[in-house]
Design an enzyme around this catalytic site. Structure first.
Site, PDB file in Angstrom:
ATOM      1  N   ASP A   1      41.204   6.602  24.835  1.00  0.00           N
ATOM      2  CA  ASP A   1      40.005   7.248  25.352  1.00  0.00           C
ATOM      3  C   ASP A   1      40.149   7.271  26.877  1.00  0.00           C
ATOM      4  O   ASP A   1      41.083   6.693  27.454  1.00  0.00           O
ATOM      5  CB  ASP A   1      38.722   6.534  24.906  1.00  0.00           C
ATOM      6  CG  ASP A   1      37.508   7.472  25.003  1.00  0.00           C
ATOM      7  OD1 ASP A   1      37.584   8.474  25.732  1.00  0.00           O
ATOM      8  OD2 ASP A   1      36.484   7.209  24.355  1.00  0.00           O
TER       9      ASP A   1
HETATM   10  C1  NOJ Z   1      35.123   9.784  26.605  1.00  0.00           C
HETATM   11  C2  NOJ Z   1      34.613   9.884  25.189  1.00  0.00           C
HETATM   12  O1  NOJ Z   1      34.340   8.595  24.677  1.00  0.00           O
HETATM   13  C3  NOJ Z   1      35.567  10.590  24.242  1.00  0.00           C
HETATM   14  O2  NOJ Z   1      34.934  10.781  23.009  1.00  0.00           O
HETATM   15  C4  NOJ Z   1      36.023  11.885  24.828  1.00  0.00           C
HETATM   16  O3  NOJ Z   1      36.841  12.572  23.931  1.00  0.00           O
HETATM   17  C5  NOJ Z   1      36.760  11.601  26.143  1.00  0.00           C
HETATM   18  N1  NOJ Z   1      35.850  10.963  27.069  1.00  0.00           N
HETATM   19  C6  NOJ Z   1      37.335  12.863  26.769  1.00  0.00           C
HETATM   20  O4  NOJ Z   1      36.354  13.668  27.250  1.00  0.00           O
END
Ligand code: NOJ
Length: 684
Positions: free
Chosen positions: A284
């Site tokens: 993430d």
């Molecule tokens: C943080 C989020 O938790 C995740 O779900 C997302 O895909 C990423 N950022 C990228 O934007």
């Protein structure tokens, strides 16, 4: 004889297609191996780096232009860049690199793309897997036409605690249902062939347990028994892998004291070894670097070391791999075969997307113009949105609105808000969203609109005028609830009640003696006991996307008979949330830090399982939803056939209008050697 010929032909087809896929597979392997032989260690590590090209969707965005690194072959993927022309620009830079390895472009395409679809939680309320698959299909068509190859969806985290703001992004609280929704969404995004220009890679997230942060606080620790994990939280991730999801995303949270991003049990043992997952795992946003905040790694180098050892293939944004992985290999601390395995997984998906044949195949501006926002997309969005609406109450059959209705008092600023209709985390074109107000005017009734309530100040406004409008109308329709931004990432709430002032306005409107229809707009289950008591009719309309207004009107006026069911239990009061009893302090801790300690005693007794087993009364449980008609059910006949249990039940529409019912089959284990809730959904 005819039958036999058909049979023989079929066998032949099966054999040739299996052989064909084997040849394809070995062709791909040869290609990837050949390419990897030519790659330097730096270029290999380059493939493991993903950076944000545009806006940030996480903390600490470096905002550095990566074009130079891309032309040196030091970047594998960009996120948050879209548009055929824009992606082409970056792909051209990649084509200047020594080995011309194309980039893949990823974005959070969560519920539709430029044509917005209902929030995933809302869509799950349809209990209609075909509709759900169509939602993702349409998103894939539009996103791929805008140069994208990859969505960071579906989020399959089981979530039953409505305080957690991200419940809007999942399929709710049930592992069986969540697994089927996960599969439908993967099928929708990926289709049956990744090389088709209208399919995209899906990403199962957030692995694992992200939907169970202590006390519903985003990013909080996740602490669960393995029994609870295996029986309750794990099934949808496994279903996603079984459906052939191309990628997985590791979660931000720690999982039983170890950050998910550096968790060998989750990534290496479970996902890759036991489930045989062949795609790649992306972190993430910044979650490799965040292992330092978790005090699990002392610096970038240790974070990179722990992540690659655990089986994390691509790093999103924190740059620990970029900074340290080459030296970790050169110093003999990380075997190069670990890097090779990650690179191979990434290159294979680039191959399957057809990018080595034509790196620009998704950058077609003409296709972008015709596909995005097409009539077909709008039709699909309306179809799915209608099916996502849940009828919660309909006393005196106020709904559907009678054709004799000439004048509607429409109250509530949400009825006019294009931005809110899109819902949180949306890619939709806001200016093209049909609001309830616009749609209602098109229905040919006179609409007398009043804000009635100031959403920013949280207070009733112009009460007398609003009540006068109500008195002069045939019916009052009140759009109320949360604003779209109130749910989503980092939107945890201690109190999920709708403000008492907003609820009081409904009670005042009811006192006029006119029928009042409440549209509850929300991204999570909310508590609204005064409204529930006073309003004769309530529809939960969530946030429905570009066609929200039309879909709501179709349901209000009976063109579509609501068939949605709640995918998450709506608590009646705060203390219905199981962990509330362990967590007397509502909201942030006094120190202002985003963590608290909670004892989880509920284990697998959460959501409807909790209410059935432990606490008997709940007004809007999982699976609840009314219709404009009534159905009666015969006693199920249960028989055993071909090693399967078959339950047959006769469903009769006993009302006056046609309708659709979701028949839900719950079972109880007669005797258990492990603890089980009283009932579990097993089919619908
Ligand atoms: C943080 C989020 O938790 C995740 O779900 C997302 O895909 C990423 N950022 C990228 O934007």
């Amino acid at each position: 004889m005819k039958k036999l010929i058909a049979y023989v032909c079929m066998m032949f087809f099966v054999l040739t297609s299996a052989a064909q896929s084997q040849t394809d597979e070995s062709k791909m392997n040869r290609f990837v191996s050949g390419l990897m032989k030519k790659m330097t260690l730096e270029e290999k590590v380059g493939q493991l780096n993903q950076y944000a090209g545009g806006f940030a969707t996480g903390p600490n965005n470096t905002r550095v232009s990566r074009t130079e690194d891309i032309s040196k072959g030091l970047v594998g993927s960009l996120l948050n860049v879209s548009g055929a022309a824009n992606t082409r620009k970056y792909q051209e830079a990649a084509m200047k690199s020594r080995l011309r390895i194309p980039l893949i472009f990823g974005l959070d395409v969560i519920h539709g793309f430029r044509t917005g679809f209902p929030l995933p939680l809302a869509e799950a309320a349809s209990f209609d897997l075909d509709a759900i698959e169509r939602g993702s299909r349409c998103a894939a068509k539009e996103a791929s036409a805008a140069g994208l190859h990859w969505t960071f969806a579906p989020m399959v985290d089981i979530s039953w605690d409505a305080r957690w703001g991200r419940v809007m992004e999942g399929a709710g609280e049930d592992p069986y249902y969540g697994s089927l929704v996960a599969k439908a969404r993967v099928r929708g995004f990926q289709g049956d062939d990744l090389s088709k220009e209208n399919t995209i890679l899906s990403c199962i997230k957030h692995f694992a347990g992200y939907g169970a942060p202590a006390a519903g606080k985003d990013y909080n620790s996740v602490d669960m028994s393995m029994g609870q994990f295996a029986n309750f939280y794990m099934p949808p991730y496994k279903a996603g892998a079984e459906a052939g999801a191309a990628t997985f995303m590791s979660a931000f949270n720690d999982f039983n004291n170890e950050p998910a991003t550096g968790n060998s049990f989750l990534l290496k043992e479970l996902l890759k070894k036991q489930w045989g997952f062949k795609g790649f795992v992306v972190s993430d946003w910044g979650s490799v670097g965040e292992m330092m905040n978790h005090r699990y790694a002392k610096d970038d180098k240790e974070a990179a070391y722990k992540a690659i050892k655990a089986g994390l293939d691509m790093e999103m944004e924190s740059g620990c791999y970029a900074k340290t992985l080459v030296s970790l290999v050169k110093e003999g601390k990380v075997p190069v075969k670990l890097v090779d395995d990650a690179v191979r997984r990434i290159l294979e998906l680039k191959y399957k997307l057809g990018l080595f044949d034509d790196p620009f195949r998704y950058c077609d501006e003409e296709r972008e113009r015709t596909v995005i926002g097409s009539k077909e997309s709008r039709k699909e969005a309306c179809y799915v949105a209608e099916r996502s609406i849940v009828l919660l109450k309909n006393e005196g059959s106020v709904l559907p609105l009678s054709p004799s209705i000439k004048k509607v008092a429409l109250v509530g600023a949400l009825a006019k808000s294009q931005e809110d209709m899109c819902g949180t985390w949306s890619c939709a074109e806001v200016s093209k969203v049909v609001t309830l107000y616009e749609a209602m005017k098109k229905k040919g009734v006179t609409v007398d609109y009043h804000d009635g309530y100031d959403l920013k100040k949280n207070q009733i406004v112009n009460l007398e005028q609003t009540l006068a409008a109500a008195r002069q109308s045939d019916v009052v329709v009140m759009a109320m609830g949360e604003q779209a931004w109130e749910s989503g990432e980092m939107r945890s709430k201690g109190d999920i009640s709708i403000s008492s002032e907003q609820q009081r306005l409904v009670s005042e409107l009811v006192k006029t003696g006119k029928p009042v229809v409440v549209l509850m707009m929300c991204g999570r289950p909310v508590i609204f006991n005064e409204v529930r008591r006073d309003a004769p009719a309530i529809l939960c309309t969530w946030w429905l996307g570009s066609e929200a207004g039309n879909a709501i009107c179709n349901v209000l006026f009976g063109d579509y008979n609501p068939s949605g069911k709640l995918p998450m239990t709506f608590p009646t009061d705060y203390f219905d949330i199981p962990s509330s009893k362990n967590f007397p302090m509502v909201g942030e801790t006094k120190s202002g830090k985003n963590f608290d300690y909670t004892n989880y005693e509920e284990d697998i007794w959460v959501g409807y399982r909790y209410f059935n087993t432990v606490k008997q009364s709940i007004v809007y449980p999982f699976g609840y939803g009314l219709s404009y008609t009534n159905f009666s059910f015969s006693k199920p006949k249960i028989e055993r056939k071909n090693n399967k249990w078959i339950a047959n039940i006769e469903v009769t529409n006993t009302g006056n209008v046609s309708g659709k019912e979701v028949v839900q089959l719950y079972i109880s284990a007669p005797e258990t050697f492990i603890q089980k809730p009283d009932i579990e959904l097993k089919a619908f």
